[in-house]
Design a protein around this motif. Structure first.
Motif, mmCIF file in Angstrom:
data_model
loop_
_atom_site.group_PDB
_atom_site.id
_atom_site.type_symbol
_atom_site.label_atom_id
_atom_site.label_comp_id
_atom_site.label_asym_id
_atom_site.label_seq_id
_atom_site.Cartn_x
_atom_site.Cartn_y
_atom_site.Cartn_z
ATOM 1 N N LYS A 8 56.236 20.203 -2.989
ATOM 2 C CA LYS A 8 56.531 20.197 -1.548
ATOM 3 C C LYS A 8 56.667 18.778 -1.011
ATOM 4 O O LYS A 8 57.497 18.502 -0.145
ATOM 5 C CB LYS A 8 55.464 20.979 -0.785
ATOM 6 C CG LYS A 8 55.598 22.468 -1.019
ATOM 7 C CD LYS A 8 54.557 23.272 -0.286
ATOM 8 C CE LYS A 8 54.706 24.707 -0.721
ATOM 9 N NZ LYS A 8 54.353 25.667 0.230
ATOM 10 N N ARG A 9 55.853 17.852 -1.549
ATOM 11 C CA ARG A 9 55.944 16.445 -1.130
ATOM 12 C C ARG A 9 57.316 15.879 -1.494
ATOM 13 O O ARG A 9 57.976 15.248 -0.673
ATOM 14 C CB ARG A 9 54.834 15.623 -1.791
ATOM 15 C CG ARG A 9 54.866 14.156 -1.422
ATOM 16 C CD ARG A 9 53.771 13.353 -2.112
ATOM 17 N NE ARG A 9 53.615 13.624 -3.532
ATOM 18 C CZ ARG A 9 54.417 13.153 -4.490
ATOM 19 N NH1 ARG A 9 55.449 12.417 -4.176
ATOM 20 N NH2 ARG A 9 54.175 13.431 -5.759
ATOM 21 N N SER B 259 60.074 17.442 0.639
ATOM 22 C CA SER B 259 60.150 16.901 2.000
ATOM 23 C C SER B 259 60.636 15.456 2.008
ATOM 24 O O SER B 259 61.279 15.028 2.960
ATOM 25 C CB SER B 259 58.807 17.032 2.710
ATOM 26 O OG SER B 259 57.842 16.203 2.120
ATOM 27 N N ALA B 260 60.376 14.702 0.934
ATOM 28 C CA ALA B 260 60.861 13.323 0.847
ATOM 29 C C ALA B 260 62.365 13.269 0.569
ATOM 30 O O ALA B 260 63.024 12.288 0.915
ATOM 31 C CB ALA B 260 60.101 12.563 -0.241
ATOM 32 N N VAL C 215 51.802 21.231 -4.466
ATOM 33 C CA VAL C 215 51.606 20.131 -3.516
ATOM 34 C C VAL C 215 52.610 19.021 -3.809
ATOM 35 O O VAL C 215 53.290 18.523 -2.909
ATOM 36 C CB VAL C 215 50.152 19.606 -3.561
ATOM 37 C CG1 VAL C 215 49.998 18.360 -2.723
ATOM 38 C CG2 VAL C 215 49.186 20.693 -3.116
ATOM 39 N N GLN D 100 54.230 13.015 -10.059
ATOM 40 C CA GLN D 100 53.447 11.961 -9.423
ATOM 41 C C GLN D 100 54.121 10.600 -9.616
ATOM 42 O O GLN D 100 54.154 9.790 -8.703
ATOM 43 C CB GLN D 100 52.016 11.944 -9.980
ATOM 44 C CG GLN D 100 51.193 13.149 -9.556
ATOM 45 C CD GLN D 100 51.576 14.442 -10.274
ATOM 46 O OE1 GLN D 100 52.192 14.443 -11.335
ATOM 47 N NE2 GLN D 100 51.239 15.567 -9.662
ATOM 48 N N GLY E 71 57.132 10.239 -7.386
ATOM 49 C CA GLY E 71 56.767 9.897 -6.016
ATOM 50 C C GLY E 71 56.711 8.406 -5.776
ATOM 51 O O GLY E 71 56.798 7.946 -4.642
#
Length: 138
Positions: free
Chosen positions: A67-68, A71-72, A64, A36, A39
């Protein structure tokens, strides 16, 4: 080479940075304590490899968040550095696009081997998991 290390243990992250600098020239590392927090990093950064540490207490990974991040950072290779052996999780992570899986109990040189293997575009699975999986090999 640019590597991001995500692990809740600052001593492990710092030790990994020192160790890897001895094995890879021109190494740049970013460290953070959790997916987190990662991110919130500047998404303008690019990474060759993103290493995600898992504790011995963890029975899985935050899919979750994974995958975030994947994809980033689609050009990055992902390595999971696990605190305990989880055969099914290792194989499912590789199926989901993670490039490498090894254990924190493995010899440090195995981390170097894993990184070199993944940088070359191949999958890496530690021997402990290979013994039960025939799909991926080092």
């Amino acid at each position: 080479m640019k590597i991001a290390v995500i692990d809740q243990h600052p001593v492990l992250r710092s030790g990994m940075r020192i160790f890897l600098r001895d094995h890879f020239q021109n190494l740049t590392m970013i460290q953070t304590s959790c997916m987190q927090t990662f991110g919130k990093c500047d998404e303008q950064h690019t990474f060759d490899i993103i290493i995600i540490g898992m504790t011995e207490e963890a029975d899985g990974i935050d899919n979750v968040a994974l995958k975030r991040i994947m994809s980033a950072y689609p050009q990055s290779s992902f390595v999971v550095y696990a605190g305990k052996l989880q055969h099914d999780l290792a194989n499912s992570l590789l199926d989901e696009g993670v490039s490498g899986y090894l254990l924190k109990t493995n010899h440090p040189d195995e981390l170097v081997t894993c990184i070199k293997t993944v940088i070359n575009g191949d999958k890496y699975l530690c021997k402990e998991v290979q013994s039960t999986a025939n799909v991926y090999s080092a």
